[in-house]
Design an enzyme around this catalytic site. Structure first.
Site, mmCIF file in Angstrom:
data_model
loop_
_atom_site.group_PDB
_atom_site.id
_atom_site.type_symbol
_atom_site.label_atom_id
_atom_site.label_comp_id
_atom_site.label_asym_id
_atom_site.label_seq_id
_atom_site.Cartn_x
_atom_site.Cartn_y
_atom_site.Cartn_z
ATOM 1 N N SER A 1 -32.500 -21.791 99.324
ATOM 2 C CA SER A 1 -32.495 -22.755 98.248
ATOM 3 C C SER A 1 -31.199 -22.935 97.468
ATOM 4 O O SER A 1 -31.105 -23.551 96.299
ATOM 5 C CB SER A 1 -33.720 -22.187 97.125
ATOM 6 N N ASN B 1 -39.133 -12.614 91.489
ATOM 7 C CA ASN B 1 -40.213 -13.320 90.886
ATOM 8 C C ASN B 1 -39.983 -13.506 89.508
ATOM 9 O O ASN B 1 -40.290 -14.640 88.886
ATOM 10 C CB ASN B 1 -41.392 -12.898 91.542
ATOM 11 N N THR C 1 -49.297 -61.482 73.938
ATOM 12 C CA THR C 1 -50.260 -60.580 74.682
ATOM 13 C C THR C 1 -50.525 -61.526 75.965
ATOM 14 O O THR C 1 -50.282 -62.586 76.014
ATOM 15 C CB THR C 1 -51.434 -60.894 73.734
ATOM 16 N N HIS C 2 -50.861 -60.615 76.921
ATOM 17 C CA HIS C 2 -50.931 -61.155 78.199
ATOM 18 C C HIS C 2 -49.743 -62.017 78.896
ATOM 19 O O HIS C 2 -49.905 -62.871 79.365
ATOM 20 C CB HIS C 2 -52.141 -62.248 78.235
ATOM 21 N N SER D 1 -23.664 -60.823 91.766
ATOM 22 C CA SER D 1 -24.488 -60.995 92.949
ATOM 23 C C SER D 1 -23.222 -61.222 93.810
ATOM 24 O O SER D 1 -22.117 -61.926 93.534
ATOM 25 C CB SER D 1 -25.130 -62.453 92.924
ATOM 26 N N LYS E 1 -24.455 -65.467 89.083
ATOM 27 C CA LYS E 1 -25.541 -64.497 88.777
ATOM 28 C C LYS E 1 -24.893 -63.517 87.674
ATOM 29 O O LYS E 1 -24.070 -63.106 87.918
ATOM 30 C CB LYS E 1 -26.247 -63.661 89.645
ATOM 31 N N ASN F 1 -26.768 -60.133 86.589
ATOM 32 C CA ASN F 1 -27.942 -59.384 86.653
ATOM 33 C C ASN F 1 -28.420 -58.240 85.841
ATOM 34 O O ASN F 1 -27.327 -57.503 85.452
ATOM 35 C CB ASN F 1 -28.461 -59.047 87.970
ATOM 36 N N GLU G 1 -33.460 -52.718 85.645
ATOM 37 C CA GLU G 1 -34.151 -52.647 86.688
ATOM 38 C C GLU G 1 -33.995 -51.259 87.232
ATOM 39 O O GLU G 1 -35.308 -50.818 87.932
ATOM 40 C CB GLU G 1 -33.492 -53.596 87.889
ATOM 41 N N LYS H 1 -38.254 -26.761 92.034
ATOM 42 C CA LYS H 1 -36.875 -27.002 91.423
ATOM 43 C C LYS H 1 -36.300 -28.522 91.712
ATOM 44 O O LYS H 1 -35.836 -28.959 90.881
ATOM 45 C CB LYS H 1 -35.693 -25.852 91.736
HETATM 46 N N1 ARG Z 1 -35.707 -18.591 95.837
HETATM 47 C C1 ARG Z 1 -37.025 -18.125 95.204
HETATM 48 C C2 ARG Z 1 -37.550 -19.707 94.572
HETATM 49 O O1 ARG Z 1 -37.057 -20.231 94.141
HETATM 50 C C3 ARG Z 1 -36.656 -17.302 94.175
HETATM 51 C C4 ARG Z 1 -37.903 -16.141 94.307
HETATM 52 C C5 ARG Z 1 -38.203 -15.466 95.734
HETATM 53 N N2 ARG Z 1 -38.817 -14.536 95.871
HETATM 54 C C6 ARG Z 1 -39.547 -13.917 96.853
HETATM 55 N N3 ARG Z 1 -40.268 -13.108 97.038
HETATM 56 N N4 ARG Z 1 -39.483 -14.662 97.999
HETATM 57 O O2 ARG Z 1 -38.826 -19.360 94.167
#
Ligand code: ARG
Length: 463
Positions: free
Chosen positions: A27, A114, A159-160, A281, A287, A289, A294, A329
């Site tokens: 990650s 964790n 309205t509408h 455009s 144009k 825009n 948008e 995330k």
């Molecule tokens: N990268 C993990 C997350 O975003 C961190 C926690 C990982 N914990 C584990 N027991 N593998 O959730």
């Protein structure tokens, strides 16, 4: 064992992780963004471990000094983010070991990734709630500015999407001010629940060390500590709440975008965007825009999608931590970035736009916008409103057939439909229609000016 040495959890493994698994589970490409929060959390944790005598205080000092070096590396952009160390937590710990040696291994005492990741995201989110509230305030300021610049401007209200009754442009703009005020309330509320410190929960069951959780909360700027370790490591409600407040705010922005898009079309023509906030455009030279509006409208789809995504990730998860939670995330970061940039660009687009009074005047002159006022006129003369409605309906039908507006009818023609009409009916005007709606929350200039000044005061009071 040599092959797995670089993994902080490598002890029980006899084979190195497959490269595809490494890439799939890592990650670090996105959670690197949590680095400053992760390090701040670790510094507080190390300080607490030393104070409580859980590790020797000189070890705690060494760890804190190493983490400060890392902070500097992060600021200077020299910190090495490495995929083989999976996530931000391991990257920081490995780097710490490179700086201070094996004593780095004591940092993870009484802690798990964790509770660590829960801490990082809570810290991140508290900051972002503040930034989002600022962004919304900026948007509200832009609305007030445009309203004030055109305080007497009148447009058809719809309205509408059919012309309905005349309203002040400022009244229309302040409707959005109110929506964003509610949004701010939702982000403030979200911040209250994000404001709980989870460290001490460990992997899920709490930790068997005499940790001082209140001290940690204070060090890290939290008002409270979490009260159930299992909840603390698996709770992502604060993300859902941010995502849902953001989705609502983006929907508001999207609705306003739709108004801007309509108003800047030649069919409406009420608004002209500044050249610096419009695009052209590649094929049609004429144009200009409204791409900013948008895109804001389009991006609301992404943010709503991110809300669906986090809810769906959570719905089947048994307690407590599951790796699925890592998927919380990217959507969150995307939502934060999308909302903040949309608010910022949209505000600039509004403050530089110009109102086209002639087009609005033209639009007000057609479409029977004063029909309700004519009915109210008859009601004032004692006719029950329902009957008045019927009379004016007939009158409008008559005028429409002749291709005329109510203002083009003669008193005699009016009187064919009701003898209650007198010559003051010919004095009906858009201005009089607006001024008559002098009720709190109505569009009368007196009310709208008051709302505008209250809105501005509110922004000064609680930025
Ligand atoms: N990268 C993990 C997350 O975003 C961190 C926690 C990982 N914990 C584990 N027991 N593998 O959730």
């Amino acid at each position: 064992m040599e092959k797995t040495r670089h993994k902080l959890w490598g002890g029980r493994f006899n084979k190195p992780t497959d490269r595809s698994v490494e890439a799939f589970t890592a990650s670090i490409t996105f959670d690197r963004r949590l680095a400053p929060y992760d390090v701040a959390g670790s510094i507080a944790h190390a300080r607490m471990l030393g104070r409580q005598g859980i590790i020797p205080s000189q070890d705690a000092q060494a760890i804190m000094a190493g983490l400060q070096t890392i902070q500097k590396e992060l600021e200077e952009g020299t910190f090495p983010f490495r995929e083989e160390y999976e996530d931000i937590h391991m990257n920081v710990e490995v780097r710490l070991r490179e700086h201070i040696g094996d004593v780095a291994g004591k940092l993870h005492t009484a802690r798990s990734r964790n509770d660590q990741v829960a801490l990082d995201v809570r810290l991140f989110l508290k900051d972002k709630c503040m930034e989002t509230i600022d962004g919304l305030t900026g948007m509200q300021g832009a609305l007030c500015e445009l309203a004030e610049k055109n305080i007497d401007a009148i447009i058809p209200g719809y309205t509408h999407l059919q012309r309905a009754q005349p309203v002040l442009l400022a009244h229309h703009l302040l409707a959005y001010f109110n929506m964003f005020e509610r949004d701010k309330g939702r982000f403030k509320d979200c911040m209250i629940r994000a404001d709980e410190m989870p460290l001490g929960s460990g992997a899920l069951a709490g930790v068997p060390y005499p940790v001082d959780r209140e001290f940690l909360a204070k060090e890290l700027g939290f008002s409270r500590i979490t009260l159930n370790s299992m909840d603390a490591v698996s709770d992502r409600d604060f993300i859902v709440e941010y995502q849902s407040a953001a989705a609502i705010a983006m929907v508001h922005l999207s609705r306003m975008a739709e108004d801007v898009i309509l108003w800047s079309s030649s069919e409406f023509g009420f608004l002209e965007l500044d050249d610096s906030y419009a695009t052209g455009s590649s094929i049609m030279p004429q144009k200009k825009n409204p791409d900013v509006a948008e895109l804001a409208r389009g991006k609301s789809g992404r943010v709503v999608g991110n809300l669906m995504s986090i809810l769906t990730i959570l719905k089947g998860l048994p307690l407590t931590y599951n790796r699925d939670l890592q998927e919380d995330k990217e959507g969150l970061f995307d939502t934060v970035d999308t909302l903040l940039s949309s608010l910022y660009v949209f505000s600039g687009m509004l403050t530089t736009a110009s109102f086209k009074a002639d087009a609005a005047k033209e639009a007000l002159s057609r479409g029977y916008l004063l029909a309700t006022d004519v009915a109210d006129y008859l009601t004032a003369k004692g006719l029950p409103f329902r009957e008045a409605h019927e009379v004016v309906g007939n009158l409008v039908g008559y005028a429409a057939k002749r291709g005329e507006e109510l203002s083009e009818l003669t008193l005699d023609e009016y009187r064919q439909f009701s003898s209650l009409f007198a010559d003051d009916i010919l004095g009906l005007s858009v201005e009089a229609s607006i001024a008559a709606r002098d009720v709190v929350g109505g569009t009368a200039p007196r009310q709208v000016r008051k709302s505008l000044s209250e809105a501005k005061q509110l922004l000064e009071r609680e930025p």
